[in-house]
Design a protein around this motif. Sequence first.
Motif, PDB file in Angstrom:
ATOM      1  N   ALA A   1      45.317 -32.814 -11.604  1.00  0.00           N
ATOM      2  CA  ALA A   1      45.859 -31.528 -11.134  1.00  0.00           C
ATOM      3  C   ALA A   1      46.481 -31.051 -12.481  1.00  0.00           C
ATOM      4  CB  ALA A   1      46.494 -31.177  -9.776  1.00  0.00           C
ATOM      5  N   GLN A   2      47.557 -31.750 -12.663  1.00  0.00           N
ATOM      6  CA  GLN A   2      48.468 -31.428 -13.808  1.00  0.00           C
ATOM      7  C   GLN A   2      47.523 -31.319 -15.214  1.00  0.00           C
ATOM      8  OE1 GLN A   2      52.101 -33.037 -13.821  1.00  0.00           O
ATOM      9  NE2 GLN A   2      52.640 -32.749 -16.050  1.00  0.00           N
ATOM     10  N   ARG A   3      46.550 -32.215 -15.403  1.00  0.00           N
ATOM     11  CA  ARG A   3      45.898 -32.356 -16.540  1.00  0.00           C
ATOM     12  C   ARG A   3      44.662 -30.898 -16.632  1.00  0.00           C
ATOM     13  NH1 ARG A   3      44.523 -37.401 -16.069  1.00  0.00           N
ATOM     14  NH2 ARG A   3      42.340 -37.023 -15.406  1.00  0.00           N
ATOM     15  N   HIS A   4      44.459 -30.440 -15.515  1.00  0.00           N
ATOM     16  CA  HIS A   4      43.371 -29.418 -15.406  1.00  0.00           C
ATOM     17  C   HIS A   4      44.194 -28.268 -15.628  1.00  0.00           C
ATOM     18  CE1 HIS A   4      39.819 -31.609 -14.236  1.00  0.00           C
ATOM     19  NE2 HIS A   4      40.122 -32.010 -13.092  1.00  0.00           N
ATOM     20  N   THR A   5      45.225 -27.842 -15.072  1.00  0.00           N
ATOM     21  CA  THR A   5      46.051 -26.677 -14.795  1.00  0.00           C
ATOM     22  C   THR A   5      47.102 -26.398 -15.936  1.00  0.00           C
ATOM     23  OG1 THR A   5      47.786 -27.447 -13.491  1.00  0.00           O
ATOM     24  CG2 THR A   5      45.692 -26.501 -12.567  1.00  0.00           C
ATOM     25  N   GLY A   6      47.805 -27.635 -16.517  1.00  0.00           N
ATOM     26  CA  GLY A   6      48.666 -27.637 -17.445  1.00  0.00           C
ATOM     27  C   GLY A   6      50.111 -27.319 -16.769  1.00  0.00           C
ATOM     28  N   TYR A   7      50.169 -27.158 -15.512  1.00  0.00           N
ATOM     29  CA  TYR A   7      51.326 -26.983 -14.691  1.00  0.00           C
ATOM     30  C   TYR A   7      51.691 -28.253 -13.818  1.00  0.00           C
ATOM     31  CZ  TYR A   7      50.655 -21.971 -15.231  1.00  0.00           C
ATOM     32  OH  TYR A   7      50.511 -20.732 -15.604  1.00  0.00           O
ATOM     33  N   GLN A   8      53.099 -28.412 -13.695  1.00  0.00           N
ATOM     34  CA  GLN A   8      53.492 -29.684 -13.167  1.00  0.00           C
ATOM     35  C   GLN A   8      53.251 -29.407 -11.368  1.00  0.00           C
ATOM     36  OE1 GLN A   8      57.675 -29.881 -13.607  1.00  0.00           O
ATOM     37  NE2 GLN A   8      57.784 -32.273 -13.148  1.00  0.00           N
ATOM     38  N   VAL A   9      52.753 -30.230 -10.716  1.00  0.00           N
ATOM     39  CA  VAL A   9      52.598 -30.289  -9.426  1.00  0.00           C
ATOM     40  C   VAL A   9      53.963 -29.644  -8.569  1.00  0.00           C
ATOM     41  CG1 VAL A   9      52.166 -31.325  -7.209  1.00  0.00           C
ATOM     42  CG2 VAL A   9      50.504 -31.800  -9.413  1.00  0.00           C
TER      43      VAL A   9
ATOM     44  N   GLY B   1      47.246 -18.192 -15.864  1.00  0.00           N
ATOM     45  CA  GLY B   1      47.412 -19.106 -17.180  1.00  0.00           C
ATOM     46  C   GLY B   1      47.158 -20.633 -17.266  1.00  0.00           C
ATOM     47  N   LEU B   2      46.035 -20.657 -16.565  1.00  0.00           N
ATOM     48  CA  LEU B   2      45.502 -22.205 -16.307  1.00  0.00           C
ATOM     49  C   LEU B   2      45.268 -22.577 -17.526  1.00  0.00           C
ATOM     50  CD1 LEU B   2      43.430 -21.645 -12.951  1.00  0.00           C
ATOM     51  CD2 LEU B   2      45.656 -22.857 -13.022  1.00  0.00           C
TER      52      LEU B   2
ATOM     53  N   ASN C   1      53.248 -19.089  -6.489  1.00  0.00           N
ATOM     54  CA  ASN C   1      54.115 -19.818  -7.580  1.00  0.00           C
ATOM     55  C   ASN C   1      53.914 -19.067  -8.845  1.00  0.00           C
ATOM     56  OD1 ASN C   1      54.885 -21.913  -9.603  1.00  0.00           O
ATOM     57  ND2 ASN C   1      55.244 -22.955  -7.505  1.00  0.00           N
ATOM     58  N   GLY C   2      54.973 -19.115  -9.411  1.00  0.00           N
ATOM     59  CA  GLY C   2      55.048 -18.175 -11.203  1.00  0.00           C
ATOM     60  C   GLY C   2      55.116 -19.269 -12.096  1.00  0.00           C
ATOM     61  N   GLY C   3      54.629 -20.609 -11.835  1.00  0.00           N
ATOM     62  CA  GLY C   3      54.307 -21.323 -13.216  1.00  0.00           C
ATOM     63  C   GLY C   3      55.420 -22.423 -13.265  1.00  0.00           C
ATOM     64  N   ARG C   4      56.611 -22.436 -12.551  1.00  0.00           N
ATOM     65  CA  ARG C   4      57.252 -23.518 -12.531  1.00  0.00           C
ATOM     66  C   ARG C   4      57.950 -23.734 -11.073  1.00  0.00           C
ATOM     67  NH1 ARG C   4      60.446 -19.625 -14.999  1.00  0.00           N
ATOM     68  NH2 ARG C   4      62.587 -19.439 -14.291  1.00  0.00           N
TER      69      ARG C   4
ATOM     70  N   ILE D   1      53.669 -10.308  -4.709  1.00  0.00           N
ATOM     71  CA  ILE D   1      52.487  -9.680  -5.456  1.00  0.00           C
ATOM     72  C   ILE D   1      51.493  -9.148  -4.155  1.00  0.00           C
ATOM     73  CG2 ILE D   1      51.428 -11.593  -5.761  1.00  0.00           C
ATOM     74  CD1 ILE D   1      50.478 -10.429  -8.435  1.00  0.00           C
ATOM     75  N   SER D   2      50.901  -7.923  -4.491  1.00  0.00           N
ATOM     76  CA  SER D   2      49.835  -7.746  -3.573  1.00  0.00           C
ATOM     77  C   SER D   2      48.875  -8.745  -3.612  1.00  0.00           C
ATOM     78  CB  SER D   2      49.567  -6.218  -3.850  1.00  0.00           C
ATOM     79  OG  SER D   2      48.183  -6.103  -3.361  1.00  0.00           O
ATOM     80  N   PRO D   3      48.199  -9.190  -2.470  1.00  0.00           N
ATOM     81  CA  PRO D   3      47.068 -10.003  -2.589  1.00  0.00           C
ATOM     82  C   PRO D   3      45.875  -9.554  -3.061  1.00  0.00           C
ATOM     83  CG  PRO D   3      47.510  -9.568  -0.204  1.00  0.00           C
ATOM     84  CD  PRO D   3      48.600  -8.953  -1.202  1.00  0.00           C
ATOM     85  N   SER D   4      45.551  -8.310  -2.828  1.00  0.00           N
ATOM     86  CA  SER D   4      44.383  -7.550  -3.566  1.00  0.00           C
ATOM     87  C   SER D   4      44.586  -7.326  -5.224  1.00  0.00           C
ATOM     88  CB  SER D   4      44.223  -6.094  -3.013  1.00  0.00           C
ATOM     89  OG  SER D   4      45.329  -5.280  -3.213  1.00  0.00           O
ATOM     90  N   VAL D   5      45.714  -7.235  -5.621  1.00  0.00           N
ATOM     91  CA  VAL D   5      45.940  -7.507  -7.050  1.00  0.00           C
ATOM     92  C   VAL D   5      45.827  -8.800  -7.477  1.00  0.00           C
ATOM     93  CG1 VAL D   5      48.055  -7.067  -9.125  1.00  0.00           C
ATOM     94  CG2 VAL D   5      47.527  -5.360  -7.108  1.00  0.00           C
ATOM     95  N   LEU D   6      46.367  -9.883  -6.704  1.00  0.00           N
ATOM     96  CA  LEU D   6      46.214 -11.065  -6.934  1.00  0.00           C
ATOM     97  C   LEU D   6      44.574 -11.470  -7.137  1.00  0.00           C
ATOM     98  CD1 LEU D   6      47.432 -14.099  -7.337  1.00  0.00           C
ATOM     99  CD2 LEU D   6      47.178 -14.236  -4.731  1.00  0.00           C
ATOM    100  N   ALA D   7      43.852 -11.137  -6.313  1.00  0.00           N
ATOM    101  CA  ALA D   7      42.440 -11.528  -6.136  1.00  0.00           C
ATOM    102  C   ALA D   7      41.542 -10.888  -7.273  1.00  0.00           C
ATOM    103  CB  ALA D   7      41.977 -11.209  -4.693  1.00  0.00           C
ATOM    104  N   THR D   8      41.980  -9.512  -7.542  1.00  0.00           N
ATOM    105  CA  THR D   8      41.353  -9.035  -8.475  1.00  0.00           C
ATOM    106  C   THR D   8      41.638  -9.366  -9.832  1.00  0.00           C
ATOM    107  OG1 THR D   8      41.293  -6.799  -7.105  1.00  0.00           O
ATOM    108  CG2 THR D   8      40.921  -6.622  -9.542  1.00  0.00           C
ATOM    109  N   THR D   9      42.741  -9.718 -10.163  1.00  0.00           N
ATOM    110  CA  THR D   9      43.226 -10.233 -11.528  1.00  0.00           C
ATOM    111  C   THR D   9      42.649 -11.734 -11.641  1.00  0.00           C
ATOM    112  OG1 THR D   9      45.488  -8.915 -11.185  1.00  0.00           O
ATOM    113  CG2 THR D   9      45.323 -10.508 -12.794  1.00  0.00           C
TER     114      THR D   9
END
Length: 143
Positions: free
Chosen positions: A76-84, A91-92, A113-116, A123-131
Amino acid sequence: MPFDEHTYEYVEHGGTAVSSQSLGVPEHRVVKTLVMQDEHGKPLIVLMHGDRKVSTKSLARQVDRKRIEPCAPEVAQRHTGYQVGGTSPFGLRKPMPIFIERTVLDLDHVYINGGRRGVLVAISPSVLATTLGAVQVNCALES
């Protein structure tokens, strides 16, 4: 994209129970970013309520795959670049399909999660899904 950042004390293997309690929000509003793979080892992301599990059989059926399973943490970390524990759908490291549990979109805002580790964004889930270009699925199981 409007969002608010919230920090909390990260606890190893604490999951959404710890973050929701720390922020004083229902665990149902904390959305997990789960890295999974299909039968060919191709990665995909599932955005799921913190208090629910993914029915991998149901998900596989809906997205036309034979099998879906969680990735090992190092994969998972290799695919995403993020620590589990700090995986964000933004930003995957490489593009991959993103699926969102349909009922997440029923909420007015969610925490993701904001990346760390120790950082969630509201955040609004509709904004999340659309983005993210996330595809709606119905694969939630009670935890």
